[in-house]
Design a protein around this motif. Sequence first.
Motif, PDB file in Angstrom:
ATOM      1  N   GLN A  74       0.835  -1.201   0.000  1.00 47.31           N
ATOM      2  CA  GLN A  74       0.000   0.000   0.000  1.00 47.31           C
ATOM      3  C   GLN A  74       0.872   1.254   0.000  1.00 47.31           C
ATOM      4  O   GLN A  74       0.585   2.244   0.663  1.00 47.31           O
ATOM      5  N   SER A  75       1.961   1.167  -0.788  1.00 44.30           N
ATOM      6  CA  SER A  75       2.867   2.308  -0.887  1.00 44.30           C
ATOM      7  C   SER A  75       2.176   3.530  -1.460  1.00 44.30           C
ATOM      8  O   SER A  75       2.466   4.661  -1.055  1.00 44.30           O
ATOM      9  N   ALA A  76       1.246   3.332  -2.409  1.00 38.98           N
ATOM     10  CA  ALA A  76       0.552   4.479  -2.987  1.00 38.98           C
ATOM     11  C   ALA A  76      -0.298   5.185  -1.939  1.00 38.98           C
ATOM     12  O   ALA A  76      -0.368   6.419  -1.899  1.00 38.98           O
ATOM     13  N   ALA A  77      -0.944   4.407  -1.076  1.00 35.96           N
ATOM     14  CA  ALA A  77      -1.831   4.993  -0.066  1.00 35.96           C
ATOM     15  C   ALA A  77      -1.060   5.772   0.986  1.00 35.96           C
ATOM     16  O   ALA A  77      -1.570   6.755   1.536  1.00 35.96           O
ATOM     17  N   ILE A  78       0.183   5.343   1.274  1.00 34.40           N
ATOM     18  CA  ILE A  78       0.952   6.022   2.327  1.00 34.40           C
ATOM     19  C   ILE A  78       2.049   6.905   1.746  1.00 34.40           C
ATOM     20  O   ILE A  78       2.914   7.384   2.480  1.00 34.40           O
ATOM     21  N   ASP A  79       2.018   7.098   0.432  1.00 31.03           N
ATOM     22  CA  ASP A  79       2.973   7.988  -0.242  1.00 31.03           C
ATOM     23  C   ASP A  79       4.408   7.535   0.008  1.00 31.03           C
ATOM     24  O   ASP A  79       5.282   8.344   0.347  1.00 31.03           O
ATOM     25  N   SER A  80       4.640   6.242  -0.189  1.00 27.44           N
ATOM     26  CA  SER A  80       5.987   5.682  -0.040  1.00 27.44           C
ATOM     27  C   SER A  80       6.590   5.475  -1.425  1.00 27.44           C
ATOM     28  O   SER A  80       5.905   5.012  -2.349  1.00 27.44           O
ATOM     29  N   SER A  81       7.858   5.777  -1.565  1.00 28.08           N
ATOM     30  CA  SER A  81       8.536   5.612  -2.851  1.00 28.08           C
ATOM     31  C   SER A  81       9.024   4.177  -3.068  1.00 28.08           C
ATOM     32  O   SER A  81       9.615   3.880  -4.100  1.00 28.08           O
ATOM     33  N   PHE A  82       8.781   3.291  -2.088  1.00 30.96           N
ATOM     34  CA  PHE A  82       9.186   1.892  -2.197  1.00 30.96           C
ATOM     35  C   PHE A  82       8.039   1.029  -1.667  1.00 30.96           C
ATOM     36  O   PHE A  82       7.203   1.498  -0.887  1.00 30.96           O
ATOM     37  N   PRO A  83       7.958  -0.233  -2.088  1.00 28.78           N
ATOM     38  CA  PRO A  83       6.863  -1.093  -1.624  1.00 28.78           C
ATOM     39  C   PRO A  83       6.837  -1.192  -0.106  1.00 28.78           C
ATOM     40  O   PRO A  83       7.879  -1.338   0.540  1.00 28.78           O
ATOM     41  N   ALA A  84       5.643  -1.120   0.468  1.00 29.07           N
ATOM     42  CA  ALA A  84       5.507  -1.161   1.926  1.00 29.07           C
ATOM     43  C   ALA A  84       4.076  -1.525   2.293  1.00 29.07           C
ATOM     44  O   ALA A  84       3.122  -1.085   1.629  1.00 29.07           O
ATOM     45  N   THR A  85       3.933  -2.315   3.340  1.00 33.55           N
ATOM     46  CA  THR A  85       2.617  -2.583   3.926  1.00 33.55           C
ATOM     47  C   THR A  85       2.341  -1.578   5.030  1.00 33.55           C
ATOM     48  O   THR A  85       1.235  -1.069   5.160  1.00 33.55           O
ATOM     49  N   THR A  86       3.340  -1.326   5.839  1.00 31.90           N
ATOM     50  CA  THR A  86       3.361  -0.219   6.798  1.00 31.90           C
ATOM     51  C   THR A  86       4.660   0.537   6.520  1.00 31.90           C
ATOM     52  O   THR A  86       5.497   0.061   5.750  1.00 31.90           O
ATOM     53  N   PRO A  87       4.876   1.689   7.121  1.00 34.72           N
ATOM     54  CA  PRO A  87       6.088   2.437   6.779  1.00 34.72           C
ATOM     55  C   PRO A  87       7.392   1.676   6.928  1.00 34.72           C
ATOM     56  O   PRO A  87       8.358   1.970   6.216  1.00 34.72           O
ATOM     57  N   LEU A  88       7.464   0.676   7.827  1.00 35.82           N
ATOM     58  CA  LEU A  88       8.728  -0.019   8.073  1.00 35.82           C
ATOM     59  C   LEU A  88       8.684  -1.515   7.778  1.00 35.82           C
ATOM     60  O   LEU A  88       9.689  -2.202   7.971  1.00 35.82           O
ATOM     61  N   MET A  89       7.540  -2.047   7.303  1.00 36.77           N
ATOM     62  CA  MET A  89       7.415  -3.483   7.073  1.00 36.77           C
ATOM     63  C   MET A  89       6.717  -3.761   5.742  1.00 36.77           C
ATOM     64  O   MET A  89       5.893  -2.974   5.282  1.00 36.77           O
ATOM     65  N   LEU A  90       7.058  -4.907   5.158  1.00 33.50           N
ATOM     66  CA  LEU A  90       6.425  -5.354   3.918  1.00 33.50           C
ATOM     67  C   LEU A  90       6.056  -6.829   4.054  1.00 33.50           C
ATOM     68  O   LEU A  90       6.915  -7.663   4.364  1.00 33.50           O
ATOM     69  N   ALA A  91       4.779  -7.135   3.824  1.00 33.40           N
ATOM     70  CA  ALA A  91       4.296  -8.519   3.844  1.00 33.40           C
ATOM     71  C   ALA A  91       4.045  -8.986   2.413  1.00 33.40           C
ATOM     72  O   ALA A  91       3.651  -8.197   1.547  1.00 33.40           O
ATOM     73  N   ARG A  92       4.263 -10.257   2.190  1.00 31.32           N
ATOM     74  CA  ARG A  92       4.001 -10.877   0.891  1.00 31.32           C
ATOM     75  C   ARG A  92       3.436 -12.279   1.101  1.00 31.32           C
ATOM     76  O   ARG A  92       3.658 -12.901   2.155  1.00 31.32           O
ATOM     77  N   TYR A  93       2.753 -12.791   0.097  1.00 35.29           N
ATOM     78  CA  TYR A  93       2.482 -14.210  -0.012  1.00 35.29           C
ATOM     79  C   TYR A  93       3.411 -14.756  -1.091  1.00 35.29           C
ATOM     80  O   TYR A  93       3.716 -14.054  -2.067  1.00 35.29           O
ATOM     81  N   ALA A  94       3.872 -15.968  -0.896  1.00 38.16           N
ATOM     82  CA  ALA A  94       4.729 -16.620  -1.876  1.00 38.16           C
ATOM     83  C   ALA A  94       4.074 -17.920  -2.313  1.00 38.16           C
ATOM     84  O   ALA A  94       3.754 -18.768  -1.473  1.00 38.16           O
ATOM     85  N   SER A  95       3.831 -18.072  -3.594  1.00 41.91           N
ATOM     86  CA  SER A  95       3.310 -19.330  -4.133  1.00 41.91           C
ATOM     87  C   SER A  95       4.402 -20.000  -4.946  1.00 41.91           C
ATOM     88  O   SER A  95       5.115 -19.346  -5.710  1.00 41.91           O
ATOM     89  N   ILE A  96       4.549 -21.307  -4.757  1.00 42.31           N
ATOM     90  CA  ILE A  96       5.586 -22.074  -5.455  1.00 42.31           C
ATOM     91  C   ILE A  96       4.909 -23.263  -6.142  1.00 42.31           C
ATOM     92  O   ILE A  96       4.232 -24.064  -5.489  1.00 42.31           O
ATOM     93  N   ALA A  97       5.093 -23.366  -7.446  1.00 39.54           N
ATOM     94  CA  ALA A  97       4.501 -24.461  -8.210  1.00 39.54           C
ATOM     95  C   ALA A  97       5.127 -25.791  -7.801  1.00 39.54           C
ATOM     96  O   ALA A  97       6.271 -25.837  -7.321  1.00 39.54           O
ATOM     97  N   PRO A  98       4.410 -26.893  -7.974  1.00 39.57           N
ATOM     98  CA  PRO A  98       4.965 -28.205  -7.613  1.00 39.57           C
ATOM     99  C   PRO A  98       6.334 -28.448  -8.251  1.00 39.57           C
ATOM    100  O   PRO A  98       6.507 -28.266  -9.461  1.00 39.57           O
ATOM    101  N   GLY A  99       7.286 -28.819  -7.423  1.00 40.24           N
ATOM    102  CA  GLY A  99       8.625 -29.117  -7.897  1.00 40.24           C
ATOM    103  C   GLY A  99       9.459 -27.918  -8.297  1.00 40.24           C
ATOM    104  O   GLY A  99      10.605 -28.082  -8.737  1.00 40.24           O
ATOM    105  N   ASP A 100       8.938 -26.721  -8.143  1.00 41.13           N
ATOM    106  CA  ASP A 100       9.642 -25.518  -8.583  1.00 41.13           C
ATOM    107  C   ASP A 100      10.400 -24.880  -7.409  1.00 41.13           C
ATOM    108  O   ASP A 100      10.217 -25.251  -6.248  1.00 41.13           O
TER     109      ASP A 100
END
Length: 318
Positions: A74-100
């Motif tokens: 939500q970098s656009a919502a908080i006017d951050s020039s880098f990806p961010a969920t909150t000003p100091l943290m970034l959360a992601r989900y990671a999906s990995i295909a079978p065997g990849d």
Amino acid sequence: MSSQPAPKPAAIDMADMPVQLPSAPAGAAEARARFFNSGNAFNVKLPPVPATRFLDEPERALGSGVTAFHPCDQSAAIDSSFPATTPLMLARYASIAPGDTLTADFRATGAIWYVIRGSGSVTTGDERFVFGPGDVFLTPGGVSTALSAGDGGAVLWVVTNEPQLAFDSLRPAEPAAAPVDAVHYPAAEIAAQLQKVVEASQNATTSGIALIFSSDRQEAARNILPTLTLSLNTVPAGEQQRAHRHNSAAITLILKGDHCYSMVGGQRCDWSPYATLVTPATEPHSHHNDSGERAMFLIVQDGGLHYHARTMGFAFLD
């Protein structure tokens, strides 16, 4: 009749003064100087951090079947020039295909991972271990981490302090100087340790029922990273966690909790499986379990930073 001197123009209010530049800089270093004042230097207006629920990102991660990251950005919502969920943290989900294999090379002090589904192995630096559903593990920054999924693929949730480092244009420490090592918390060990917490008594100052994750390197600070904390929180059936506030922001992953919700700043946030919830810093909040079974949720906070600065500001509100 003598003429009266013209009245002096009213002095500009300090708060209305624009930034001041050097009057006669002697060189490039002097020319870079800028000056504000006590009327306008401390009233910087930044967009508030929304109390967001990320619902599409887990749905994509759990349903895509491809190898990819799905950031809660939500970098656009908080006017951050880098990806961010909150000003100091970034959360992601990671999906990995079978065997990849998915490679993570975060510019962060470290990465906190939770295995939502599937199994596989982690190679980070010179270390390798296997993971399964419900496991938590920590990988250090500054080294490449490869996650290889088994035949059923895998989906994980990961939180880093990348925005903290990006704010100061910093790089992770070299491996020999890193403040953390790889740490693995298997699901069975987590369950056993949580049961000890559940069976223990509480007192009037206990903020909730939670298992706090740390390591040998961070034992004295009781954090998982120098600036981040991780807890597995639980609310018994039909109960609620007392309303409270603190100066750290929180990112929550819902693990288990039908008919559960959080109140954040007076706003009701209904839970859904593996949703990510954001609790902005200082916002009053509470967690409510209207179901017939124990609710479970992981919380990452930039609490280590506030503990170190003596600014946590925790307070009950009831």
